[in-house]
Design an enzyme around this catalytic site. Sequence first.
Site, short mmCIF file in Angstrom:
data_model
loop_
_atom_site.label_atom_id
_atom_site.label_comp_id
_atom_site.label_asym_id
_atom_site.label_seq_id
_atom_site.Cartn_x
_atom_site.Cartn_y
_atom_site.Cartn_z
N SER A 15 35.63 113.03 47.48
CA SER A 15 36.01 114.52 47.45
C SER A 15 37.31 114.47 47.76
O SER A 15 38.11 113.75 46.94
CB SER A 15 35.21 114.73 48.58
OG SER A 15 35.68 116.29 49.00
N SER A 16 37.82 115.42 48.44
CA SER A 16 39.45 115.78 48.51
C SER A 16 39.50 116.47 49.93
O SER A 16 38.90 117.38 50.23
CB SER A 16 39.94 116.47 47.60
OG SER A 16 41.14 116.99 47.63
N TYR A 74 38.27 124.01 42.50
CA TYR A 74 38.33 122.48 42.68
C TYR A 74 37.83 122.47 44.08
O TYR A 74 36.98 121.44 44.39
CB TYR A 74 39.80 122.10 42.58
CG TYR A 74 40.05 120.55 43.12
CD1 TYR A 74 39.40 119.80 42.10
CD2 TYR A 74 40.71 120.23 44.07
CE1 TYR A 74 39.68 118.05 42.62
CE2 TYR A 74 40.89 119.10 44.48
CZ TYR A 74 40.47 118.06 43.67
OH TYR A 74 40.58 116.63 44.06
N LYS A 91 34.50 120.10 45.35
CA LYS A 91 34.44 119.02 46.43
C LYS A 91 33.56 119.31 47.53
O LYS A 91 33.09 118.54 48.10
CB LYS A 91 35.91 118.68 46.59
CG LYS A 91 36.96 118.20 45.55
CD LYS A 91 36.14 117.05 45.09
CE LYS A 91 37.00 116.21 43.93
NZ LYS A 91 36.73 114.93 43.52
P1 NAD Z 1 43.36 110.90 37.26
O1 NAD Z 1 43.40 111.87 36.55
O2 NAD Z 1 44.47 109.68 37.66
O3 NAD Z 1 42.12 109.94 37.12
C1 NAD Z 1 40.92 110.45 37.02
C2 NAD Z 1 40.08 109.40 36.11
O4 NAD Z 1 38.93 110.16 35.56
C3 NAD Z 1 40.74 108.98 34.93
O5 NAD Z 1 40.38 107.33 34.53
C4 NAD Z 1 40.19 109.65 33.62
O6 NAD Z 1 40.20 109.19 32.35
C5 NAD Z 1 38.79 109.99 34.18
N1 NAD Z 1 38.16 111.06 33.68
C6 NAD Z 1 38.63 112.63 33.36
N2 NAD Z 1 37.72 113.25 32.95
C7 NAD Z 1 36.53 112.48 32.87
C8 NAD Z 1 35.24 112.80 32.18
N3 NAD Z 1 34.79 113.65 31.48
N4 NAD Z 1 34.41 111.71 32.20
C9 NAD Z 1 34.77 110.23 32.79
N5 NAD Z 1 35.89 110.24 33.18
C10 NAD Z 1 36.82 110.98 33.20
O7 NAD Z 1 42.81 111.42 39.01
P2 NAD Z 1 42.93 110.74 40.49
O8 NAD Z 1 44.00 111.34 41.07
O9 NAD Z 1 43.18 109.32 40.57
O10 NAD Z 1 41.58 111.52 40.94
C11 NAD Z 1 40.56 110.48 41.12
C12 NAD Z 1 39.62 111.53 42.23
O11 NAD Z 1 40.12 111.50 43.57
C13 NAD Z 1 39.24 112.74 41.83
O12 NAD Z 1 37.82 112.90 42.04
C14 NAD Z 1 40.02 113.70 42.43
O13 NAD Z 1 39.56 114.69 42.65
C15 NAD Z 1 40.13 112.74 43.73
N6 NAD Z 1 41.33 113.14 44.71
C16 NAD Z 1 42.63 112.84 44.14
C17 NAD Z 1 43.81 112.81 44.93
C18 NAD Z 1 45.23 112.78 44.21
O14 NAD Z 1 45.95 113.11 45.18
N7 NAD Z 1 45.48 112.18 43.29
C19 NAD Z 1 43.37 113.63 46.12
C20 NAD Z 1 42.23 113.92 46.64
C21 NAD Z 1 41.28 113.49 45.71
#
Ligand code: NAD
Length: 258
Positions: free
Chosen positions: A146-147, A160, A164
């Site tokens: 989640s987030s 978003y 989540k």
């Molecule tokens: P990111 O964009 O770096 O990575 C996302 C990944 O998902 C990538 O590998 C991308 O290719 C893949 N992806 C995108 N669309 C897709 C689809 N339709 N089907 C399959 N794969 C798909 O993002 P991240 O920051 O690594 O985020 C990963 C998770 O963590 C997400 O659920 C995000 O909401 C959550 N999150 C991230 C943060 C942050 O600060 N980065 C904070 C809280 C939660």
Amino acid sequence: MPSLDGKVAIVSGSSSGIGAVIVRELSRRGAQVVINYPFEAEKRNAEEVLKTLGGAAKAIMVEADLSTPSGPSKLVDAAVAEFGTIDILVNNAGIGVPIILQDATDELFHRIWDSVMNLNGRGTILLTRAVLKHLAPKNSRIINISSATSRNPEPNMSIYAGSKGMIESFTRCWAKDLPRQYGCTVNTVAPGPVDTELLRSAPPHVLATVMQTCNSTPVAPRLASPLEVAWTVAMLCEEQAGWLNGLYIPVAGGSTMT
Ligand code: NAD
């Protein structure tokens, strides 16, 4: 012997960012991993992740767009064809798109709603549904990413944050419905801002809000490292974590307390 030796893990959206680091950590602990990427243009990133896996365990890459109705079962079918069963599902794939509700055109609203909900919401439940048919009957794990935004929202993130929140409700439902039938646990890991390329390339006004959260984080004024998120996920996968179920675990240095 590595602690996750013999386990099979699917990590959705693992060609970059947090998912890639989760895959590396699970592989380092001995799990056989399925790296998922959504489309051809992302294949090279997935190959880079595959190359950096240090463990001896086998790993495969599967192209599947989880925002489509058929993508989740395509991913699971490929994993099962290779490994026969699945022990660990990490529902990591997710996107976040800001929207100013009162200013957005209807067309823009529906475009953002569909893209975020189709992946974060429907993709998560369809992937889980497909995995259940093949989930190992003992000590299996479902972990939903989640987030902190769902409980501690930044401006203009309602779609978003809502997606989540939906995932957190899935966790609570599944943590009651599934463990006795499937021998699994189900938990949510909810990162605060994480030091990923995506975050670092965010528009200045988004970064400014994130830095405000950072500066008031109790443990230290910094972003989370992806490895801190991956470690939390991997910890939940260990056999000793079998009594942890239905949890919401913020990985946020205390900036989210629930
Ligand atoms: P990111 O964009 O770096 O990575 C996302 C990944 O998902 C990538 O590998 C991308 O290719 C893949 N992806 C995108 N669309 C897709 C689809 N339709 N089907 C399959 N794969 C798909 O993002 P991240 O920051 O690594 O985020 C990963 C998770 O963590 C997400 O659920 C995000 O909401 C959550 N999150 C991230 C943060 C942050 O600060 N980065 C904070 C809280 C939660």
